[in-house]
Design an enzyme around this catalytic site. Structure first.
Site, short mmCIF file in Angstrom:
data_model
loop_
_atom_site.label_atom_id
_atom_site.label_comp_id
_atom_site.label_asym_id
_atom_site.label_seq_id
_atom_site.Cartn_x
_atom_site.Cartn_y
_atom_site.Cartn_z
N LYS A 133 0.84 -1.19 0.00
CA LYS A 133 0.00 0.00 0.00
C LYS A 133 0.88 1.25 0.00
O LYS A 133 2.00 1.22 0.55
CB LYS A 133 -0.88 -0.04 1.25
N SER A 208 -9.44 1.44 2.55
CA SER A 208 -8.49 2.30 1.89
C SER A 208 -7.40 1.52 1.16
O SER A 208 -6.67 2.13 0.37
CB SER A 208 -7.86 3.26 2.90
N SER A 232 -9.95 -1.23 6.49
CA SER A 232 -9.24 -0.90 5.25
C SER A 232 -8.49 -2.04 4.57
O SER A 232 -8.15 -1.92 3.40
CB SER A 232 -8.30 0.28 5.47
#
Lengths: 580, 580
Positions: A133, A208, A232
């Site tokens: 990420k 996310s 997330s």
């Protein structure tokens, strides 16, 4: 560059990104916007060899690692295969941020040489590409994390996760997209714009860690690492048909990663793996934990991987477990396919010899209220700071709503609102009020723990429930801009339970009919209900969560494996039944 | 009672307390105020039988437990002996708050019966009396914690520590005195007034667990439990000649205990044992940890006692260790006997085959500034709240100073200031500033960790330093109202290292001469230097800290045992040398 506007900065960054994809890996033609499901394109586009398809479609990273170790495939081959497929995935879903193939291949060559010279792998993840990420800093690369202001924010050193991955032999090669502020279960920001779901590009991959979700669904990575403060890693995992683990606070090292809402410690974000199988999650988690992250991260829990807990010593060695099942969170009824996934799971674990009892949330309204108040405690100071330098859009979609407002306001739909439209949800509170919230949160966590322990009287095993089975989200992946109800995930961040997400089924409009309206318990329930249209969600993946107790990662992964096996056996048995 | 003033409430509470001491346990005559050292009085007062003296003067609780298990002594005998001696200690030092002998004896009788009937102890602490700081709630008893406003605040349930102790077979019988707010290294409050040091009643026993210190020094308890947010178990331990452990955050369960500054989570208070030997600390800690506090306390670390870590698997099995030694914290030089205690320790561990290298604090000024800012973050809201209902004195002595003011203001001396004199140190800060402090604290903890790990290059063992040796306090126990420099303790609360305190020597005015003045690095250094008068401190105990890494309680207790053994052998060897 002094006169460059933030929009120009973002455009330049995207151009640099586009240039970092080898031209030979560009799709001959992009599918038209009307092609919603793009999952098959990596197979049909002609860019990947048979061997590359084979490499990238293995579900368990143990097989990849073994093939590298035995010399069946080189790390260069494996990295090339995944990097190429990641670039294809990016062209289809806009899932990547930093792309650094050359650097990764250089490392793969070095590791291949090492293996030849030394005759053994450098560590348990030797030669394995891993996607990250866009928070996990890598020396020499920008960490933009969705903020225009962070373009050019070049990391001076690797974060702990990256250091450990390198030590273990893994190879970072791409980073993946996020929403601005990270505080939203979708993936859109001013710099890299929107990531879409490869199952249906009109729908969100979640967030996310949404870039990871889209990338992994297209098999552009064998394993990715996201973060989770309120779902997330779990939201994109379940909406993209993947497995994931949300571990307990600080079991895995966050040190040195960028984050939003820095210094907020009441409900810490955690990092977690996302992959195509449960064994992959275990291989990763065990390798990181046994690399002693506490030598790097002052917050990391000093606890080696426990074989004893993995073998379910505290859960009757996995025989005759008792699960609690949470059908409903007390606030918002789940969509029909989500309920069906839970029913399938219940039937499967019962068929495997376990029992299932009803589970009700302990004080969901109170837990939600405390979490919202905590999330709003700094009055958005952190978010505003990062969007004010240079001033650029704080996207309305990424500012969560006031507790008293309907969460899914029409303004949340596309397109994003006009420049510099800010919706500051709340003023910053004084510190002593924050401390009262901390007390309240701890009391709620205590009540939850007592509820879990006292289930001992209902299980018939002499133990409390061994794990819970629960929805991940109330809905399958919704259209862009329409996700806002994350409380099926968030609850577990407050009480800090490790959660494993596993895929169970897909939306079947013939079975998963829309229910008639009922008396809404809250505004959100109405909005969630109205969102459901069976055809819109056709074939979208649906999963469940298996939830264990705090710092019980070993056990919850093993129990999730039992559930996953039970689901697969049960499906086979039902198929056999139909065919006989 | 509606018209009772807070002073009347406090007086009534003290009268009730006095009435809870059996009249046959009252000293025939109290020693005159001029009798400073009262340590011998339990032996000479005639209230304790030979057997009771024997029972109460065993240092290792394992012997007590074994004697109860084998029937040599009954639990009733043991509880009676300690309860009687505790009441004597109280008459000499004012160390107790709640005294509940009848309840304890009833439980002792029940446990004696259980042992007879079942033929085995109910748990690893069967029949053992344990004293508790006045924070550990016991159902049906007040938890006053030094606040007039809390008189009559009757606990509706036991805190987790008490629940576990009962499950393990222990017997709470007295609670012990604290300073108002708990945030002071001495022991004085409006309700129970001042506790004094039995080595010299003109001096403080320290605090905030000062009642425990005085009680244990007089052998009125085999083991007591205090709490520590900035030295509060270690200060009274070292000033009263005892052993203690300050464990890492949440290794032992705080759940359900009363506290001041509730909801402050940046540097959590922890609970820790105080006793007459290291094995006693280990027996207690192991028993509590293995009772699975995580089934009771949502914050407790899920980690059973590790035999592997206890055996020093990560420290070369305890052979050829390398210690770092901290002579000075960079701010305030220690008094001569404290330096001598460290020199003795260095010589002893070197004689035992270990090595010692120099250790310098990582960024002490910055760590102190962050801690002060965190302690002041709510602007005293919590303290004012508890002293405003009904309004009573917020003692000046218990409000720590502004960072920019001399810490040992003349107003800190006796007597306490006039009613309702408040010195609010600081306004409450907004939440986002607190979050910045959290970030700063984490960065400092990371820098400290890196410094520890990088010591690997200097140790010669291939490992980082195995533990640190450091002062506990810059001074021996000072006169009442004169303690204010706790940073030799506080540093470790910020970086969350487990610390073991062990007694090393006593002040010897013939050896520990006062040094001439030097160029002060800060105002505190001058004040601490001026405090030292060899005769004033004659024969006062002086100890050191052995400091391990976060969540390494097992190892640091084992290493401290090696140090303690080395000190004892070395003393014997030196004695032999002198005599030969």
């Amino acid at each position: 560059m002094a006169t460059e506007t933030w929009k120009e900065v973002c455009r330049r960054k995207r151009e640099e990104q586009a240039a970092s994809i080898p031209t030979t890996w560009l799709l001959p033609s992009l599918p038209p916007a009307s092609t919603l499901n793009v999952l098959g394109i990596p197979r049909t586009c002609g860019l990947l060899s048979e061997k590359e398809l084979e490499i990238t479609e293995l579900d368990d990273i143990a097989q990849l690692l073994e093939s590298i170790e035995t010399g069946k495939w080189s790390s260069v081959q494996v990295v090339t295969a995944f990097a190429k497929r990641a670039c294809i995935a990016h062209q289809l879903t806009n899932c990547l941020t930093e792309i650094f193939i050359d650097k990764a291949l250089e490392r793969a060559r070095w590791l291949d040489d090492y293996l030849k010279t030394e005759g053994k792998p450098i560590g348990p993840l030797h030669g394995l590409p891993i996607s990250l990420k866009d928070q996990f800093c890598i020396k020499g690369l920008d960490t933009v994390m969705g903020y225009a202001a962070w373009v050019g924010k070049t990391a001076e050193e690797d974060c702990t996760l990256v250091s450990l991955l390198l030590e273990l032999g893994a190879i970072p090669y791409v980073r993946t997209n996020v929403p601005q502020t990270l505080m939203w279960g979708e993936t859109y920001n001013n710099v890299y714009l929107r990531t879409v779901n490869p199952y249906n590009r009109l729908l969100t991959p979640g967030g996310s860690s949404g870039g990871e979700g889209a990338l992994l669904a297209l098999h552009g990575s064998p394993l990715g690492v996201g973060t989770d403060i309120g779902g997330s890693v779990r939201i994109p995992a379940t909406w993209c048909g993947l497995y994931s683990l949300r571990p307990s606070y600080n079991r895995l090292p966050y040190q040195g990663a960028c984050n939003s809402f820095e210094g907020f410690e009441a409900v810490p974000s955690v990092l977690g793996p996302m992959a195509h199988s449960l064994p992959a999650l275990k291989t990763f988690t065990k390798a990181i934990v046994n690399a002693k992250p506490w030598d790097w991260d002052p917050e990391a829990v000093r606890k080696l991987w426990s074989e004893r807990e993995e073998k379910l010593d505290e859960h009757g060695q996995g025989k005759g477990l008792c699960f609690g099942i949470l059908w409903d969170d007390g606030l918002v009824r789940v969509h029909p396919p989500v309920g069906r996934a839970l029913e399938m799971t219940k039937a499967a674990v019962e068929a495997a010899g376990h029992t299932v009892i009803e589970w009700k949330h302990y004080k969901p309204l109170e837990i939600r209220a405390v979490l919202n108040a905590l999330f709003l405690s700094d009055g958005g100071t952190d978010f505003v700071a990062h969007t004010s330098l240079p001033p650029h859009e704080l996207l309305l979609t990424t500012v969560f709503p006031r507790p008293d407002s309907p969460f899914s306001h029409p303004s949340l739909a596309l397109p994003p609102p006009a420049e510099n439209t800010l919706l500051l949800p709340h003023p910053s509170i004084p510190v002593h009020e924050l401390y009262s919230l901390h007390v309240e949160k701890r009391q709620l966590a205590k009540g939850f723990l007592d509820a879990w322990i006292s289930s001992r009287t209902r299980t018939g095993t002499g133990r409390p429930v061994d794990a819970l089975l629960a929805p991940v989200m109330a809905t399958p992946a919704p259209p862009h801009g329409r996700n806002a109800y994350d409380f099926y995930c968030e609850y577990w961040n407050v009480v800090d339970c490790p959660c494993v997400v596993l895929p169970v089924t897909k939306v079947n409009p013939e079975v998963d009919r829309k229910e008639p309206a009922w008396e809404w318990r809250c505004q959100e329930e109405r909005v969630v209900h109205e969102l459901y249209e069976p055809e819109l969600f056709r074939d979208m993946p649906v999963g469940i969560q298996v939830i264990g107790r705090k710092q019980e990662e070993e056990a919850v992964l093993s129990i999730a494996q039992l559930v996953d096996d039970a689901l697969k056996s049960h499906a086979v048995a039902k198929q056999d039944e139909l065919e006989s």
